[in-house]
Scaffold this motif. Structure first.
Motif, mmCIF file in Angstrom:
data_model
loop_
_atom_site.group_PDB
_atom_site.id
_atom_site.type_symbol
_atom_site.label_atom_id
_atom_site.label_comp_id
_atom_site.label_asym_id
_atom_site.label_seq_id
_atom_site.Cartn_x
_atom_site.Cartn_y
_atom_site.Cartn_z
ATOM 1 N N THR A 4 62.642 -57.465 34.728
ATOM 2 C CA THR A 4 61.707 -56.390 34.405
ATOM 3 C C THR A 4 62.228 -55.042 34.883
ATOM 4 O O THR A 4 63.202 -54.958 35.636
ATOM 5 C CB THR A 4 60.338 -56.644 35.069
ATOM 6 N N GLU A 5 61.556 -53.999 34.462
ATOM 7 C CA GLU A 5 61.930 -52.656 34.897
ATOM 8 C C GLU A 5 61.711 -52.474 36.401
ATOM 9 O O GLU A 5 62.244 -51.542 37.001
ATOM 10 C CB GLU A 5 61.139 -51.605 34.117
ATOM 11 N N ASN A 6 60.940 -53.370 37.013
ATOM 12 C CA ASN A 6 60.742 -53.324 38.467
ATOM 13 C C ASN A 6 61.892 -53.965 39.226
ATOM 14 O O ASN A 6 61.904 -53.961 40.459
ATOM 15 C CB ASN A 6 59.445 -54.038 38.853
ATOM 16 N N GLY A 7 62.837 -54.562 38.487
ATOM 17 C CA GLY A 7 63.978 -55.210 39.120
ATOM 18 C C GLY A 7 63.761 -56.683 39.403
ATOM 19 O O GLY A 7 64.650 -57.338 39.940
ATOM 20 N N GLY A 8 62.586 -57.218 39.052
ATOM 21 C CA GLY A 8 62.282 -58.608 39.348
ATOM 22 C C GLY A 8 62.041 -59.438 38.105
ATOM 23 O O GLY A 8 62.530 -59.118 37.017
ATOM 24 N N TYR A 9 61.243 -60.504 38.262
ATOM 25 C CA TYR A 9 61.020 -61.446 37.169
ATOM 26 C C TYR A 9 59.570 -61.899 37.128
ATOM 27 O O TYR A 9 58.925 -62.056 38.171
ATOM 28 C CB TYR A 9 61.916 -62.683 37.320
ATOM 29 N N VAL A 10 59.098 -62.143 35.915
ATOM 30 C CA VAL A 10 57.777 -62.715 35.699
ATOM 31 C C VAL A 10 57.942 -64.176 35.317
ATOM 32 O O VAL A 10 58.741 -64.515 34.438
ATOM 33 C CB VAL A 10 57.017 -61.964 34.580
ATOM 34 N N SER A 11 57.209 -65.051 35.991
ATOM 35 C CA SER A 11 57.212 -66.472 35.662
ATOM 36 C C SER A 11 55.778 -66.971 35.722
ATOM 37 O O SER A 11 55.054 -66.668 36.679
ATOM 38 C CB SER A 11 58.107 -67.255 36.633
ATOM 39 N N PHE A 38 71.930 -55.952 35.903
ATOM 40 C CA PHE A 38 70.900 -56.401 36.835
ATOM 41 C C PHE A 38 70.356 -55.254 37.693
ATOM 42 O O PHE A 38 69.769 -55.480 38.742
ATOM 43 C CB PHE A 38 71.435 -57.534 37.718
ATOM 44 N N VAL A 39 70.581 -54.043 37.228
ATOM 45 C CA VAL A 39 69.979 -52.855 37.836
ATOM 46 C C VAL A 39 69.203 -52.147 36.742
ATOM 47 O O VAL A 39 69.771 -51.801 35.697
ATOM 48 C CB VAL A 39 71.045 -51.916 38.439
ATOM 49 N N LYS A 40 67.909 -51.979 36.950
ATOM 50 C CA LYS A 40 67.053 -51.345 35.950
ATOM 51 C C LYS A 40 66.582 -49.999 36.477
ATOM 52 O O LYS A 40 65.721 -49.934 37.361
ATOM 53 C CB LYS A 40 65.832 -52.224 35.648
ATOM 54 N N GLY A 41 67.188 -48.942 35.989
ATOM 55 C CA GLY A 41 66.873 -47.612 36.509
ATOM 56 C C GLY A 41 67.270 -47.539 37.972
ATOM 57 O O GLY A 41 68.424 -47.766 38.331
ATOM 58 N N GLU A 42 66.305 -47.239 38.832
ATOM 59 C CA GLU A 42 66.573 -47.199 40.268
ATOM 60 C C GLU A 42 66.232 -48.527 40.951
ATOM 61 O O GLU A 42 66.330 -48.644 42.170
ATOM 62 C CB GLU A 42 65.762 -46.075 40.920
ATOM 63 N N ASN A 43 65.838 -49.518 40.192
ATOM 64 C CA ASN A 43 65.358 -50.774 40.767
ATOM 65 C C ASN A 43 66.377 -51.897 40.622
ATOM 66 O O ASN A 43 67.040 -52.013 39.594
ATOM 67 C CB ASN A 43 64.042 -51.185 40.104
ATOM 68 N N ASN A 44 66.467 -52.696 41.658
ATOM 69 C CA ASN A 44 67.384 -53.823 41.633
ATOM 70 C C ASN A 44 66.731 -55.061 42.247
ATOM 71 O O ASN A 44 65.592 -55.020 42.719
ATOM 72 C CB ASN A 44 68.692 -53.465 42.360
#
Length: 320
Positions: free
Chosen positions: A226-233, A262-268
């Motif tokens: 996700t754009e937050n740098g994580g995952y939805v499950s 694996f870096v989304k904008g400023e989020n990782n």
């Protein structure tokens, strides 16, 4: 994305650390120092184990692996007590002619090895030999089978000629669960399951079928992020998914705060993991949880240890 694929193809052959230590700011949302968080989590588990262990010793195995693989000081009495309980657990199973599951065998092999003991001689019992010869191993749930493969690869244990459960059979069993368009999961790719299986396949990319699976699944993991740098499950952004992907990337020798794709904008990934931190040495599973979660905390621990080992240039697979 082509660059990402080429990196996956080559990375298993390159284990020299290429990345500098990260700054304290690990995401746009967090300013936590991962090392401070890791120290607090280790301290939390140290205090927990000084007060006792779980009734089933395998429930503590992943946390013990995390403690043992860190470079932090942990009282040796914790590992000594853990090992004595493992000996009792194994001996009880053998004496009563009870099978140990593949998942339990994997956890015991990895944890016993991590604390400096030999899984080929646990109270006189050879856990590696049991893996090679116990029927039913290949029918384990595929994420458990992935950890069995990780366990026997961790010290490159020699496969006997009469092995019932060979490495090739384990790999083929794992690949049989791959979804048509890549990834692993129930109908659609799940980040946790996909990352767990790929961790087991890291050392087998000399096989063309494994290499192809790795390439497809790495693209999927990048796209699922996700754009937050994580995952939805299962409908929720959660710690376990991001922890497994961090562990996978470090097993590949890649820095999860820097790897393209694996870096989304400023989020990782690392920054996202920190958003689940409670501030007191443990972690939530999902952000809306009112309290810390034990499984999430142990996964955070060993993924942070894996990351720490990578960036401090002492690379090894966390579970090796």
């Amino acid at each position: 994305m082509k660059k990402l694929l080429s990196k996956v193809m080559a990375v298993v052959f390159v284990f020299t650390m290429l990345f500098a230590l990260p700054t304290q700011k690990i995401s746009a949302a967090e300013n936590l120092n991962y090392n401070d968080v890791l120290n607090a989590t280790i301290q939390k588990y140290t205090e927990k184990f000084q007060n006792g262990f779980s009734s089933n010793i395998t429930w503590d195995s992943w946390a013990i692996i995390g403690l043992a693989r860190s470079d932090k000081e942990v009282p040796k009495e914790i590992f000594e007590t853990y090992y004595s309980k493992v000996e009792a657990f194994v001996q009880d199973k053998i004496s009563n002619n009870q099978k140990m599951s593949g998942g339990d065998l994997a956890k015991l092999i990895l944890s016993v090895s991590a604390i400096g003991q030999d899984p080929r001689n646990v109270a006189g019992n050879d856990l590696i030999d049991i893996v090679w010869h116990q029927d039913g191993i290949l029918n384990e749930y595929y994420t458990s089978l992935a950890y069995v493969l990780i366990a026997i690869d961790s010290k490159n244990y020699q496969e006997p000629k009469d092995a019932l459960n060979t490495r090739d059979k384990m790999i083929e069993a794992l690949l049989s669960y791959e979804l048509d368009n890549g990834g692993f999961g129930w109908g659609t790719p799940e980040p946790d399951s996909t990352a767990m299986v790929l961790q087991a396949l890291v050392k087998h990319q000399d096989r063309e079928d494994v290499k192809n699976t790795m390439n497809k699944s790495m693209v999927i993991l990048s796209e699922l992020q996700t754009e937050n740098g994580g995952y939805v499950s299962w409908g929720n952004e959660n710690l376990n998914s991001v922890a497994q992907v961090i562990t996978l990337l470090t097993a590949l020798g890649e820095n999860p705060t820097m790897l393209e794709g694996f870096v989304k904008g400023e989020n990782n990934l690392l920054g996202n993991l920190m958003t689940f931190y409670t501030g007191s040495g443990d972690f939530k599973y999902i952000h809306s949880d009112s309290a810390a979660n034990g499984m999430a905390t142990e996964q955070a621990l060993y993924s942070l240890v894996s990351y720490d080992r990578l960036v401090t240039v002492s690379y090894t697979h966390l579970r090796a």
